[in-house]
Structure formats: C-alpha cells, structure tokens
Scaffold this motif. Structure first.
Motif, PDB file in Angstrom:
ATOM      1  N   SER A 208     -19.317  41.752 -25.069  1.00  0.00           N
ATOM      2  CA  SER A 208     -17.899  41.654 -25.404  1.00  0.00           C
ATOM      3  C   SER A 208     -17.661  40.480 -26.362  1.00  0.00           C
ATOM      4  O   SER A 208     -16.856  40.576 -27.287  1.00  0.00           O
ATOM      5  CB  SER A 208     -17.067  41.460 -24.137  1.00  0.00           C
ATOM      6  N   LEU A 209     -18.366  39.376 -26.123  1.00  0.00           N
ATOM      7  CA  LEU A 209     -18.246  38.208 -27.005  1.00  0.00           C
ATOM      8  C   LEU A 209     -18.674  38.585 -28.418  1.00  0.00           C
ATOM      9  O   LEU A 209     -17.995  38.257 -29.392  1.00  0.00           O
ATOM     10  CB  LEU A 209     -19.149  37.077 -26.507  1.00  0.00           C
ATOM     11  N   LYS A 210     -19.803  39.287 -28.500  1.00  0.00           N
ATOM     12  CA  LYS A 210     -20.314  39.737 -29.799  1.00  0.00           C
ATOM     13  C   LYS A 210     -19.248  40.551 -30.520  1.00  0.00           C
ATOM     14  O   LYS A 210     -19.004  40.387 -31.708  1.00  0.00           O
ATOM     15  CB  LYS A 210     -21.570  40.594 -29.601  1.00  0.00           C
ATOM     16  N   GLY A 211     -18.625  41.462 -29.759  1.00  0.00           N
ATOM     17  CA  GLY A 211     -17.577  42.302 -30.340  1.00  0.00           C
ATOM     18  C   GLY A 211     -16.415  41.475 -30.865  1.00  0.00           C
ATOM     19  O   GLY A 211     -15.900  41.721 -31.951  1.00  0.00           O
ATOM     20  N   MET A 212     -16.018  40.470 -30.072  1.00  0.00           N
ATOM     21  CA  MET A 212     -14.890  39.620 -30.480  1.00  0.00           C
ATOM     22  C   MET A 212     -15.182  38.893 -31.788  1.00  0.00           C
ATOM     23  O   MET A 212     -14.304  38.697 -32.623  1.00  0.00           O
ATOM     24  CB  MET A 212     -14.639  38.553 -29.403  1.00  0.00           C
ATOM     25  N   PHE A 213     -16.429  38.483 -31.951  1.00  0.00           N
ATOM     26  CA  PHE A 213     -16.780  37.670 -33.114  1.00  0.00           C
ATOM     27  C   PHE A 213     -17.415  38.488 -34.236  1.00  0.00           C
ATOM     28  O   PHE A 213     -18.070  37.939 -35.115  1.00  0.00           O
ATOM     29  CB  PHE A 213     -17.709  36.524 -32.692  1.00  0.00           C
ATOM     30  N   SER A 214     -17.224  39.803 -34.199  1.00  0.00           N
ATOM     31  CA  SER A 214     -17.831  40.639 -35.239  1.00  0.00           C
ATOM     32  C   SER A 214     -16.878  40.773 -36.427  1.00  0.00           C
ATOM     33  O   SER A 214     -15.685  40.483 -36.329  1.00  0.00           O
ATOM     34  CB  SER A 214     -18.147  42.018 -34.662  1.00  0.00           C
ATOM     35  N   GLY A 215     -17.409  41.230 -37.547  1.00  0.00           N
ATOM     36  CA  GLY A 215     -16.600  41.493 -38.741  1.00  0.00           C
ATOM     37  C   GLY A 215     -16.024  40.233 -39.362  1.00  0.00           C
ATOM     38  O   GLY A 215     -16.386  39.115 -38.973  1.00  0.00           O
ATOM     39  N   PHE A 216     -15.068  40.412 -40.278  1.00  0.00           N
ATOM     40  CA  PHE A 216     -14.543  39.254 -40.998  1.00  0.00           C
ATOM     41  C   PHE A 216     -13.721  38.305 -40.114  1.00  0.00           C
ATOM     42  O   PHE A 216     -14.024  37.110 -40.041  1.00  0.00           O
ATOM     43  CB  PHE A 216     -13.729  39.695 -42.218  1.00  0.00           C
ATOM     44  N   PRO A 217     -12.701  38.821 -39.382  1.00  0.00           N
ATOM     45  CA  PRO A 217     -11.920  37.881 -38.555  1.00  0.00           C
ATOM     46  C   PRO A 217     -12.796  37.207 -37.501  1.00  0.00           C
ATOM     47  O   PRO A 217     -12.596  36.036 -37.165  1.00  0.00           O
ATOM     48  CB  PRO A 217     -10.851  38.759 -37.901  1.00  0.00           C
TER      49      PRO A 217
END
Lengths: 329, 329
Positions: free
Chosen positions: B246-255
């Motif tokens: 879930s952390l990975k998902g939160m910190f993925s992509g540009f934002p």
C-alpha cells in the motif's frame, strides 16, 4: 423496532453512548437506554442533547459490570447492572436487539444465560468485522470459545455466512477455514474434521485459508476456534494500529505536510479502506436475538453505526435466516 | 568452522544460494554446498562466480525434496536429496551448522531424525525472527508442532531465550506467553499450565502478552503452540506485505515521487525497521547442532545473512548454552 443500548459500557460511556443513541433515534425508530437515569439526564442536559424530543426511553439500572469483574458476576452479584437489565429487556420481548460496549466476557455469559441461545446452537460466537483490500470480512469465533469442537466451527460458519448475506448483502459469501496450509490434510484434528463437515454444510466453503492471505480479501467469512481467532483479531488490530501510527509519523511536521499534500486522496482512500468504525461492532452470533458488542473505545459515531448495524440485523431477518439454515444441517 | 548449505532449496535456488555462499566464503570460513555438482558448477561458470577461489566444497546430491512432497519422504524415497545429505553431513560431524530454504516440513522431520534432537528436548521448534518497533523478537513455535503440551512450551521459551542472549546479544531476554489476556488465569488449559511452569523456569518470564502488543516490542521471545504461532507469523508477514504494498502504491507515479522526495529518510527508516532479511532465517531449535530454515524467497543477500546467522550460532556456543539451561530445569 426498538434497539436496547447499554449506556454504561465502553471507555467513553455514558457520553458517547447517549450522543450515538440520540443520532440514531433522530434518524429511525426507538431506542431504549439502560443505565443510571439521573446520570443520563444530567449528561444530556449539560450537553444540550434533547433526548425527550426523540423516541428515547430510559430504563434505570444503577450498577455497572466492569471489565475487570468476573464475567459470571452478571448472573450473581451484578444481576441488576445495566448490561443484565438490557439483556432481560431483550429476552422479555420489549426490544429487538441489544448493543453494549461493556465487558466481552460478561456479555457472552449474560447473552447466553439471560437472552438464551438459538435452538440447536451449541455455542455463541464473537464475530467481529475486519477490513481487507476488497471489503470487510467477518471472523468467527474471535474469543467466546477458547476450546472448540468441529461441529461448533461449522455452526459458526453457517451463522456468519447468513450474516454476510442478509446484513452485508454479499450474495454467496465465501467461507474459509483458517489453517496452516491450503491442503485438506493440514492442521490439527479439529481443523481436519471441521474441513470435512464444512464441505457438506449449506455454505459456499472455499477450503482452508492462510493467515497471510486475509488482508487481500481471500474470503468473506473466516472460521476458527476462539483462541486462534482472538490472537488473529488482536494482531490484525495491533499491526493496523502500528502501521497507522507509523504513517502518521511519516507525514508529521513540515516535510510530512508537504508530502501529504501531494498524495492526500491516496492517504484518505487507504484510511477509509482500513477503517471498520463505519461498519459497527462484533456480532455475538447464536443468541436468539441480535446482540452486538460495540468496540470498547467507541465514540458517538461508532455507537450510532453499531445501532444502525443492530437495525440492519433486525430488518435483514438474520436470526430467522440462521434458524432456516440450521434446519438444513 | 564449516557451514553446510542446501543448494537446492527455495524459490531462487541454486543461483541465489551459490551467490550467497560465495559472499560468505569470501568473508569467513568454509562452506559446503550440497546438491547437483554439475548444475552448481555450470551456474557458477555462467555467472562468473569463482567458487574454486574460495573455500567452497561441493557434495554431490542429485535428488531434491520439493515443497509439495510428503515431509516423511526425506526418510524414505528421498534419502539422497540435497537436504538429507546435508543433514547427514552435519550429523556425522563434517560441518558445524546447516542452512536450507527447502520444505519446512521435510526439514523438521529430517533434522529430528537425521541430525537428532538435543538430549532432553521433547520437540524441535521453528523459531523465526520478526521485526518490531524496538528491535527483533523471536517467535517459538511457529509451526513445527501443531499440538503442544505445557512442558514443550517451556522448553521452547528456554531455547529461544538462550538464542536471543547468545546470538542476538540481549542480556536478559523478556519471555512472553502469547495469550488472549494478561491475567494468569486467561487462556486454554495449555496456556494456564505453561504459565505456571514458565514462572519457575530459568528465563526472564514477563507473563502473558497479547497479540496486539507484539508490533511495539513488548518482549523479546514469544512462546506459543505451533498452530497459533504459524497463524501469527503468517498474519504478521501478510499484513506487513500488504502495508508495504500500500505504501508503494501511495508513493507511485508523479505525485507519489514528489511526496516521497520530501520524506525519503523517514520511509527508509521505516523500511529498515520492518526488514528481517538482514537477520536471517528461522532457527529450528532443539536439534543437536544449529539448523536454520532460510526464507523460501531468499535472494543472494538473504542467503549470505542466513549463513552469517549460522556462524553466529556456532560462535555463540548457543547449543551448549541450551544444554546448560536445561540442566537447571
């Protein structure tokens, strides 16, 4: 419909209970608050909660059963505590469901001997709702019966399946047996025997599930004995709390606020997914009427939601559904 | 000192095992790799690992015991698999410790009957290291014995306490009994009896611990039966993996990258705290020599660290320490 609420159970009682009950009474049906009437009226007055303007009835009961009391005291020294009086009111037909955030042990004993078990049910099971990636699951038993027999596990599975169907609206709930491996030959003799019985039970049995799969939503109902279930529930809560605390730490202070600003929707989405407050409390399944254990640290909104859950149980005819399902066994 | 390593166990074998063993051999002592010699040499050659330049000896063993094999096969049809040959080498005194990432069930059976239990030990216990907020804890038993007697739990506690003292350098490890409440009268009869025995055992017994306290580092050794321990271990791993995902998902992509940039040191600190790869594998305690189960998905660094853990066990005289502690009982 009348929901009976124990006004003197939980860390934030009676305040949070009164506020929650008021919210529910304003929105729907009648509420009976059980507990020290003077204190209830005093709190309502001091906090401008117009309990007389809504359908809230108060049944006076001065004693309170405490968390540290021996659970059996509800049948002896503390027969007149708010929890016991509430359960008696339920048993006598003056209410349709009962909600309390008081001692779990006393609630199990009191519900079993005052409100009585459903015909044919061997044991009542504490069945909390837990969050997963794909939606809530129900865990049964989470601590009412530390030692179980295989046929008890099967009844837990049937009851929890009825709940997920009638109250949570899941068409064919997947029932999993919590075990140390996926093969039918895994586990203790309790688990192997329960496996065989669950295969023949009127539920959508999906076999053994491993604990590591639970957060991903591998099934809707998780069946296990009360000791294992209690450990699993508390570890789930403990790790959830720990991670949520760690997240808070990460996003604290100035650099944290900057980071949070750019991904706020994701943080909120994750928090909402992992939040069970909106769902309510833990069902005590197997009692002749809906009995719900609200979380000990419930605030007013949680009490409101748990009362809504009690309403949903009554409206969903969940108890009748259990009786029907048991006839099939 | 010679550490024997099963080259054909785990998802990434033999590659990760060979690389990890090479790293360890370069740094300290001798390694014996057990498994198909041709394949080992071929992999080393193709990946430019100069195994002949370091103290790596190869013992040829073609068959492999698979995860799906009946664990008992290690004593019958698969007596010549790499795991069995490694354990025999250990038992015959040609090595000081054994590491394998193969089938846990086969390792428990093989270690018990080929390498033999320590005198006086009733059962070997699988004892993984788990991360907490304040440092690692050891959980025992995590699945070797689904049904336990109280005196077995006491032995597990003594052995794990010796491990935390001699190998992890904790002066007086706090030993907790995993239970559904803190009072001594909580739990099944197994737990209540084990509580009484642990009070008299030569360990720093800190009473019952609840599952929700584990992530906060409430104790250094957690004792329970193998069924409960396995559920707790897998839930710990499962929720850890879920949150990390879930952390990975939160910190993925540009934002996500923007957010991560401003709090990177905190994210790294949290990851490091929750990472057990650096500690190694799960001890199989109660065997006459150190036997360690490496994680099934170990990479080269994890194998290297697990071999280091085996070295630390030998250097810490951990087995001798167990024997001494048992004499006190």
């Amino acid at each position: 419909m009348k929901i009976i609420v124990d006004a003197f159970g939980g860390d934030n009682s009676p305040g949070a209970v009164i506020s929650g009950a008021y919210m529910a009474a304003k929105e729907f049906g009648d509420i009976i608050l059980v507990g020290d009437e003077d204190k209830i009226r005093e709190y309502a007055k001091n906090n401008s909660i117009a309990i007389d303007d809504v359908n809230i009835e108060i049944i006076d009961a001065k004693p309170v059963i405490e968390i540290e009391d021996d659970p059996q005291m509800i049948l002896r020294e503390k027969m007149d505590c708010s929890m016991a009086v509430g359960l008696r009111t339920l048993s006598e037909g003056d209410g349709d469901a009962f909600v309390s955030a008081g001692s779990t042990g006393a609630l199990v004993v009191g519900a079993t001997f005052i409100a009585k078990r459903l015909k044919g049910i061997k044991r009542a099971a504490l069945s909390p709702i837990m969050p997963t990636d794909t939606g809530p699951l129900i865990l049964t038993d989470a601590g009412a019966n530390l030692d179980c027999r295989p046929e008890m596990l099967v009844q837990f599975g049937i009851m929890a399946s009825c709940y997920m169907q009638r109250v949570m609206g899941i068409e064919s709930p997947r029932v999993g047996l919590l075990n140390v491996g996926s093969e039918s030959t895994k586990g203790r003799s309790l688990d192997m025997d329960a496996y065989k019985l669950l295969q023949k039970a009127p539920v959508n049995f999906c076999g053994n599930v491993e604990a590591r799969e639970l957060p991903w939503g591998v099934c809707d109902v998780v069946v296990t004995d009360g000791f294992t279930g209690n450990i699993a529930l508390k570890l789930y809560e403990g790790l959830g709390g720990y991670f949520s605390n760690s997240l808070k730490g990460m996003f604290s202070g100035f650099p944290g606020a900057v980071a949070a600003a750019s991904i706020m929707p994701r943080i909120k989405a994750f928090r909402n997914k992992m939040n069970t407050t909106d769902i309510g409390g833990a069902m005590l399944m197997g009692i002749s009427k809906p009995v719900i254990k609200a979380h000990g640290n419930s605030d007013d909104k949680s009490f409101y939601r748990t009362i809504c859950q009690a309403r949903d149980c009554v409206e969903g005819n969940f108890i009748e559904e259990i009786s029907n399902a048991l006839k099939e066994v």
